[in-house]
Design a protein around this motif. Structure first.
Motif, PDB file in Angstrom:
ATOM      1  N   THR A 169     -35.976  69.761 -18.774  1.00  0.00           N
ATOM      2  CA  THR A 169     -36.599  70.185 -20.020  1.00  0.00           C
ATOM      3  C   THR A 169     -35.709  69.733 -21.171  1.00  0.00           C
ATOM      4  N   ASP A 170     -36.279  69.619 -22.365  1.00  0.00           N
ATOM      5  CA  ASP A 170     -35.484  69.186 -23.523  1.00  0.00           C
ATOM      6  C   ASP A 170     -35.283  70.348 -24.503  1.00  0.00           C
ATOM      7  N   ASP A 171     -35.046  71.532 -23.937  1.00  0.00           N
ATOM      8  CA  ASP A 171     -34.902  72.743 -24.749  1.00  0.00           C
ATOM      9  C   ASP A 171     -33.492  73.330 -24.698  1.00  0.00           C
ATOM     10  N   PHE A 172     -32.477  72.464 -24.498  1.00  0.00           N
ATOM     11  CA  PHE A 172     -31.117  72.988 -24.491  1.00  0.00           C
ATOM     12  C   PHE A 172     -30.845  73.637 -25.848  1.00  0.00           C
ATOM     13  N   PRO A 173     -30.305  74.864 -25.871  1.00  0.00           N
ATOM     14  CA  PRO A 173     -30.098  75.566 -27.143  1.00  0.00           C
ATOM     15  C   PRO A 173     -29.043  74.888 -28.011  1.00  0.00           C
ATOM     16  N   GLY A 174     -29.394  74.650 -29.265  1.00  0.00           N
ATOM     17  CA  GLY A 174     -28.458  74.019 -30.197  1.00  0.00           C
ATOM     18  C   GLY A 174     -27.408  74.964 -30.726  1.00  0.00           C
ATOM     19  N   ASN A 175     -27.607  76.257 -30.494  1.00  0.00           N
ATOM     20  CA  ASN A 175     -26.653  77.279 -30.899  1.00  0.00           C
ATOM     21  C   ASN A 175     -26.648  78.370 -29.838  1.00  0.00           C
ATOM     22  N   PRO A 176     -25.594  79.200 -29.761  1.00  0.00           N
ATOM     23  CA  PRO A 176     -25.561  80.268 -28.767  1.00  0.00           C
ATOM     24  C   PRO A 176     -26.771  81.184 -28.880  1.00  0.00           C
ATOM     25  N   ILE A 177     -27.354  81.530 -27.751  1.00  0.00           N
ATOM     26  CA  ILE A 177     -28.536  82.385 -27.750  1.00  0.00           C
ATOM     27  C   ILE A 177     -28.177  83.798 -28.194  1.00  0.00           C
ATOM     28  N   ILE A 178     -27.025  84.288 -27.747  1.00  0.00           N
ATOM     29  CA  ILE A 178     -26.555  85.619 -28.138  1.00  0.00           C
ATOM     30  C   ILE A 178     -25.168  85.458 -28.748  1.00  0.00           C
ATOM     31  N   PRO A 179     -25.069  85.391 -30.083  1.00  0.00           N
ATOM     32  CA  PRO A 179     -23.750  85.258 -30.717  1.00  0.00           C
ATOM     33  C   PRO A 179     -22.902  86.512 -30.492  1.00  0.00           C
ATOM     34  N   TYR A 180     -21.595  86.314 -30.393  1.00  0.00           N
ATOM     35  CA  TYR A 180     -20.657  87.435 -30.302  1.00  0.00           C
ATOM     36  C   TYR A 180     -19.293  86.939 -30.777  1.00  0.00           C
ATOM     37  N   LEU A 225     -31.813  69.520 -21.413  1.00  0.00           N
ATOM     38  CA  LEU A 225     -31.230  68.475 -22.242  1.00  0.00           C
ATOM     39  C   LEU A 225     -31.510  68.761 -23.715  1.00  0.00           C
ATOM     40  N   TYR A 226     -30.715  68.151 -24.591  1.00  0.00           N
ATOM     41  CA  TYR A 226     -30.957  68.247 -26.034  1.00  0.00           C
ATOM     42  C   TYR A 226     -31.445  66.888 -26.514  1.00  0.00           C
ATOM     43  N   ARG A 227     -32.603  66.861 -27.181  1.00  0.00           N
ATOM     44  CA  ARG A 227     -33.239  65.594 -27.575  1.00  0.00           C
ATOM     45  C   ARG A 227     -32.825  65.186 -28.985  1.00  0.00           C
ATOM     46  N   GLY A 235     -31.154  56.466 -24.452  1.00  0.00           N
ATOM     47  CA  GLY A 235     -30.910  56.756 -23.039  1.00  0.00           C
ATOM     48  C   GLY A 235     -30.595  58.222 -22.822  1.00  0.00           C
ATOM     49  N   VAL A 236     -30.021  58.512 -21.677  1.00  0.00           N
ATOM     50  CA  VAL A 236     -29.579  59.870 -21.341  1.00  0.00           C
ATOM     51  C   VAL A 236     -28.069  59.825 -21.177  1.00  0.00           C
ATOM     52  N   TRP A 237     -27.387  60.667 -21.960  1.00  0.00           N
ATOM     53  CA  TRP A 237     -25.927  60.581 -22.021  1.00  0.00           C
ATOM     54  C   TRP A 237     -25.299  61.926 -21.682  1.00  0.00           C
ATOM     55  N   PHE A 238     -24.501  61.890 -20.636  1.00  0.00           N
ATOM     56  CA  PHE A 238     -23.836  63.068 -20.098  1.00  0.00           C
ATOM     57  C   PHE A 238     -22.728  63.534 -21.036  1.00  0.00           C
ATOM     58  N   GLY A 268     -20.493  73.689 -13.292  1.00  0.00           N
ATOM     59  CA  GLY A 268     -21.579  73.660 -14.266  1.00  0.00           C
ATOM     60  C   GLY A 268     -21.252  73.388 -15.709  1.00  0.00           C
ATOM     61  N   LEU A 269     -20.006  73.022 -16.058  1.00  0.00           N
ATOM     62  CA  LEU A 269     -19.675  72.769 -17.463  1.00  0.00           C
ATOM     63  C   LEU A 269     -20.090  71.348 -17.844  1.00  0.00           C
ATOM     64  N   GLU A 270     -21.411  71.149 -17.890  1.00  0.00           N
ATOM     65  CA  GLU A 270     -22.024  69.843 -18.116  1.00  0.00           C
ATOM     66  C   GLU A 270     -23.339  70.046 -18.872  1.00  0.00           C
ATOM     67  N   MET A 271     -23.760  69.034 -19.606  1.00  0.00           N
ATOM     68  CA  MET A 271     -25.098  68.975 -20.193  1.00  0.00           C
ATOM     69  C   MET A 271     -25.366  67.514 -20.520  1.00  0.00           C
ATOM     70  N   ALA A 272     -26.518  67.227 -21.095  1.00  0.00           N
ATOM     71  CA  ALA A 272     -26.828  65.840 -21.448  1.00  0.00           C
ATOM     72  C   ALA A 272     -27.698  65.795 -22.691  1.00  0.00           C
ATOM     73  N   PHE A 273     -27.496  64.736 -23.473  1.00  0.00           N
ATOM     74  CA  PHE A 273     -28.359  64.422 -24.606  1.00  0.00           C
ATOM     75  C   PHE A 273     -29.341  63.334 -24.179  1.00  0.00           C
ATOM     76  N   VAL A 274     -30.594  63.469 -24.562  1.00  0.00           N
ATOM     77  CA  VAL A 274     -31.550  62.386 -24.379  1.00  0.00           C
ATOM     78  C   VAL A 274     -31.820  61.795 -25.756  1.00  0.00           C
ATOM     79  N   VAL A 275     -31.529  60.493 -25.912  1.00  0.00           N
ATOM     80  CA  VAL A 275     -31.717  59.788 -27.178  1.00  0.00           C
ATOM     81  C   VAL A 275     -32.948  58.910 -27.042  1.00  0.00           C
ATOM     82  N   ASP A 276     -33.951  59.178 -27.854  1.00  0.00           N
ATOM     83  CA  ASP A 276     -35.205  58.432 -27.773  1.00  0.00           C
ATOM     84  C   ASP A 276     -35.026  56.985 -28.220  1.00  0.00           C
ATOM     85  N   ASN A 277     -35.936  56.130 -27.791  1.00  0.00           N
ATOM     86  CA  ASN A 277     -35.948  54.745 -28.250  1.00  0.00           C
ATOM     87  C   ASN A 277     -36.197  54.683 -29.750  1.00  0.00           C
TER      88      ASN A 277
END
Length: 554
Positions: free
Chosen positions: A402-413, A431-433, A512-515, A527-536
């Motif tokens: 999915t391309d719904d990786f949160p751009g900010n913490p869901i629950i700030p503290y 992923l974050y698009r 592309g998709v960049w780790f 699990g300390l990983e994520m990826a950005f998907v960069v559109d054409n």
């Protein structure tokens, strides 16, 4: 390499519209090799039987082809750490991100062109913990007419810092995963594959660098360690830092180099003494007290004409928690920002992101104690898919991510204050698009969810500028006033300080998709990983190229 590949390369050159076609061809046989290190003989996984592996030599603008043949029982991939892979993400290497692994008995040709890069990078396996022994240097010389922006050295030497386990590392990982913890720390550090004498094995010896008085040597230093940030120094000598992560910096002198896993540093050693032997050391930095007994690595700088019986001048090994020393080194790094090598820092920002980093504890039905350690960005622990993310993106395959990786913490503290009560993380392949050519400011914030720690964060596919850093929680009202937007250091790997934050900026100009992940394997594996998907973007020159025909399948 096979004759068919050479023919293909020659034909590609003949029909190329380029004025000059420069090809570098290598073959990597991933194989099991018996070796003795730290007085322990055991089989290890290597490339071409070498530890460290062979150095790739190339020039800026070269096309590099490396045929990797998997001759071992494990799945294999190779990552060309720091190579931007412009539109050629299929050659980037992280397993299940840009490719499926090369299975036993299979092969794959990594094909990429080095664009607008020169300096020291490196390559390593990018699956499991194979990079403990499957790694080597990647040396890129500048193109003709672009000499070094500093006096040329008389010689250049690759210095690879790494770790060594006496036990089978894959067995250690398997055991740790059953318990739900990270594998044990290494037994020793190494310099170019050798530890130097250790308490239980004084016959080990060590790497020796021979120098001539009056000459200058460029040390291409690479931290290939799996889990340790390191100090590097040579007794009696200062080093002049001229480059990090294949980007030139304003030169400065230091007696101690600080380097995190994944980073590279070019340092000029002046052999300005008449004679003698001088200790070279690689030792750990840990901001937080950790009971680890891994032994520092030692080597020798040996002036020509010095008798072997002469005593070696010793170096003072920095304390493990020498935070001021590490901070001073990092604060000294500035981009060259010259007419030839400008610092193109994004000033207008399209995406302002805040990613928290930390460790949690999740339920685990298959673990001995019913729980396991987890790690996260924004409380999301990455789950690797069953097919490569780039493949799913290119062919619009649904259900892989999915391309719904949160751009900010869901629950700030209070991230660096009191530990929260809930230590669980979410899990997913999110992923974050980013639109092509959009700009990003990303704050990487350490947390105390279990314990504060240093985290070297590596971004694939794009370099970034480190515009700010600090301790405690990032303050969006005050901290940006102190950002360096003129000559910040440009990198591909940055150390997030324990209990602090760093701010990076980059332009998403590579489709592309960049780790993006922590370069401590003990954190990546949980699990300390994520990826950005960069559109054409617009047209073929701003779009991902089609996959090669020999791309491994899952």
């Amino acid at each position: 390499m096979a004759s068919w590949l050479r023919v293909l390369v020659i034909l590609a050159c003949l029909f190329s519209s380029l004025v000059e076609c420069k090809i570098r061809i290598y073959k990597f046989n991933v194989m099991e090799t018996n070796t003795t290190r730290v007085c322990t003989t055991k089989p290890i996984i290597t490339v071409n039987g070498l530890f460290p592996g062979p150095t790739i030599f190339a020039n800026e603008d070269d096309n590099v082809l490396v045929k990797v043949v998997n001759q071992v029982q494990y799945n294999v991939t190779i990552h060309w750490h720091g190579i931007k892979q412009i539109r050629s993400g299929w050659a980037d290497g992280p397993a299940f991100v840009t490719q499926c692994p090369i299975q036993p008995g299979q092969s794959y040709v990594y094909n990429f062109t080095i664009m607008d890069q020169r300096g020291t990078l490196w390559w390593h396996a990018h699956i499991g913990w194979l990079r403990a022994t499957v790694h080597g240097a990647l040396v890129i010389q500048p193109k003709v007419g672009f000499p070094y922006p500093f006096p040329s050295p008389d010689n250049e030497v690759v210095i690879i810092l790494a770790e060594w386990w006496k036990s089978d590392i894959e067995a250690l990982i398997s055991s740790a995963m059953k318990i739900g913890i990270v594998p044990q720390a290494s037994d020793a550090y190494t310099i170019n594959g050798q530890s130097g004498p250790v308490s239980y094995c004084y016959s080990e010896g060590g790497f020796s660098l021979s120098v001539e008085p009056g000459k200058k040597y460029m040390l291409r230093i690479i931290n290939a360690a799996l889990n340790e940030e390191l100090f590097f120094k040579i007794a009696g000598h200062n080093l002049t830092i001229v480059e990090v992560d294949a980007t030139y910096v304003k030169p400065f002198k230091t007696d101690t180099v600080f380097i995190t896993p994944g980073q590279t540093t070019n340092a000029i050693l002046e052999a300005n003494l008449a004679t003698g032997k001088y200790l070279m050391t690689a030792s750990p930095f840990m901001a937080e007290p950790v009971p680890i007994d891994t032994l520092a690595a030692t080597a020798t700088v040996h002036y020509s004409g010095t008798e072997s019986s002469v005593s070696t001048t010793l170096a003072d090994i920095p304390p493990r928690n020498a935070t001021p020393l590490a901070t001073a080194f990092v604060n000294s790094l500035k981009s060259l920002n010259s007419e030839k090598y400008p610092a193109k820092v994004p000033l207008k920002i399209d995406h302002s992101l805040l990613f928290t980093i930390g460790l949690g504890i999740n339920p685990c039905a298959n673990c001995i104690h019913g729980t396991r350690l987890a790690a996260y960005f924004n409380n999301v622990s990455f789950i690797a898919p069953k097919i490569a993310l780039l493949n799913a993106h290119f062919f619009n395959t649904s259900g892989v991510f999915t391309d719904d990786f949160p751009g900010n913490p869901i629950i700030p503290y209070n991230y660096t204050g009191i530990q929260p009560k809930n230590l669980r993380t979410m899990e997913g392949t999110r992923l974050y698009r980013l639109a092509f050519n959009s700009t990003v400011q990303l704050i990487l914030q350490d947390t105390v969810m279990i314990t504060p720690e240093n985290h070297p964060i590596h971004l694939h596919g794009m370099n970034f500028f480190v515009v700010g850093k600090g301790l405690g929680n990032f303050d969006p009202e005050k901290d940006p006033d102190n950002f360096n937007l003129v000559d910040p250091v440009e990198r591909n790997t940055v150390g997030v300080p324990s209990g602090g934050w760093v701010a990076i900026r980059f332009r998403a100009d590579n489709p592309g998709v960049w780790f993006m992940h922590c370069h401590l394997e003990s954190h990546t594996i949980v699990g300390l990983e994520m990826a950005f998907v960069v559109d054409n973007g617009q047209g073929p020159n701003q779009s991902v190229q089609p996959p090669p025909t020999d791309l491994p399948s899952c």
